[in-house]
Design a protein around this motif. Structure first.
Motif: not given
Length: 386
Positions: A188-198, A324-326, A331-336
């Protein structure tokens, strides 16, 4: 004749205020999951330092497990009111309700798998499919069965857990999964979108394995029944006539609820006490909040002051999904990418600030439109136009 949506004049403000209030507590609790691997750690150890201890105590006693029951009861109340309207208009309710819940299920699946794993909409939709076949019962019957079906098994399960604790204390001891914690922080903190999805999928499967999902349904259904029963006996519409009852219920529910909710602090911080705290104390405190709000709303001045909160509740689906979106963008890597980097106190303040902005947003939006964007989509897909 087809069932038509409720316009703003037909809405019951008490329901909207309670629904809006529940969104605040739900967001405060969900915020912890947005910024930390809540599924995999012992919260008393994780938040045990002096900086977070007081914030966790406050959330644990007054918020945790005491707001989703309100949301569930309001969901049941909403379905019951739609059922009553259908009866009054002599229209078919079941086909409409199935279609409406099916749309909600689809929205929940998008939310759970593409935004945040902690979705509750899937559970509400599936539980709602069961509830619609129970709405022919009287309000008193729904209330009675709801209380029995909820509190009897939860009390028995709590007793079994305390007995297990006496026999072997290790069976109710918290354990943290270091590997899962590290995986969550990394993905969540530094992964790609695919890793976050997994990771999101893994978290959802962890919290919603078949036995856990059935257990959640067993918990949510009677809460919805209680809300439906309260609506059918017109508790929300006739709060002014029931002030004495509301006052007594508030004192009884709040006193008993706080006593149970504080049990891990005067007892032991193990799974037996936490289960009792959440599944027995949580709904009791929730009911006290609900009856207290109804009591407060009997005063015209207070009712007027709480109109912004009512508008937030009118846009409950939009605001719930927006939280949830905000939260994930922050907090997720595809954001801040701030996952695992904020204290509990900071996360709570962020939740309060965002919710305040949602109240303003709801006020502004409903000054221009009759309903929220997601409510409009849900309505469009739910109501037939034959």
């Amino acid at each position: 004749m087809s069932l038509q949506p409720i316009d703003s004049q037909q809405r019951i403000q008490n329901l909207d205020v309670i629904r809006g209030f529940s969104l605040l507590g739900i967001f405060i609790v969900n915020m912890i999951a947005f910024h930390s691997p809540v599924y995999y750690y012992d919260p008393y150890a994780w938040w045990g330092d002096s900086l977070n201890r007081q914030a966790y105590w406050w959330i644990d006693v007054f918020v945790q497990a005491s707001f989703y029951p309100i949301f569930a009861m309001m969901f049941g109340a909403g379905l019951a009111l739609q059922f009553v309207r259908a009866q009054q208009k002599n229209t078919r309710f079941s086909s409409f309700a199935v279609r409406r819940l099916g749309v909600l299920l689809a929205i929940g699946m998008v939310h759970a798998f593409l935004i945040w794993s902690g979705d509750i909409l899937i559970t509400y939709a599936v539980t709602g499919f069961i509830l619609i076949w129970m709405l022919k019962m009287s309000g008193k019957m729904l209330l009675t069965l709801g209380f029995i079906i909820y509190f009897l098994p939860q009390t028995l399960l709590a007793g079994i857990m305390f007995f297990a604790a006496m026999v072997d204390p290790t069976t109710v001891t918290y354990f943290s999964s270091v590997q899962d914690i590290e995986s969550s922080v990394a993905n969540y903190g530094s992964g790609s979108f695919g890793q976050i999805f997994s990771q999101r999928l893994e978290d959802w499967q962890y919290a919603n394995d078949p036995s856990a999902f059935v257990s959640i349904i067993i918990v949510i259904l009677p809460l919805m029944m209680i809300g439906a029963g309260a609506a059918k006996v017109q508790l929300f519409q006739k709060a002014k006539e029931k002030k004495m009852l509301l006052g007594i219920c508030t004192l009884l529910f709040l006193g008993a609820g706080i006593a149970v909710k504080t049990s891990p602090y005067w007892g032991e911080q193990n799974l037996a006490f936490v289960f009792t705290q959440d599944y027995v104390g949580g709904p009791l405190v929730a009911m006290s909040y609900m009856t207290l709000l109804l009591l407060i709303m009997t005063a015209p001045v207070t009712a007027k002051l709480l109109q912004p909160l009512a508008k937030t509740g009118r846009m409950a689906l939009t605001n719930y999904l927006l939280q949830s979106v905000i939260g994930t963008i922050i907090f997720y890597n595809y954001g801040f990418g701030l996952y695992g980097e904020v204290t509990l106190s900071t996360g709570t303040l962020i939740a309060l600030g965002i919710f305040f902005m949602q109240v303003i947003f709801s006020e502004l939006w409903l000054s221009k439109f009759s309903q929220g964007p997601m409510e409009k989509l849900w309505r469009k897909l739910s109501y037939s136009r034959k």
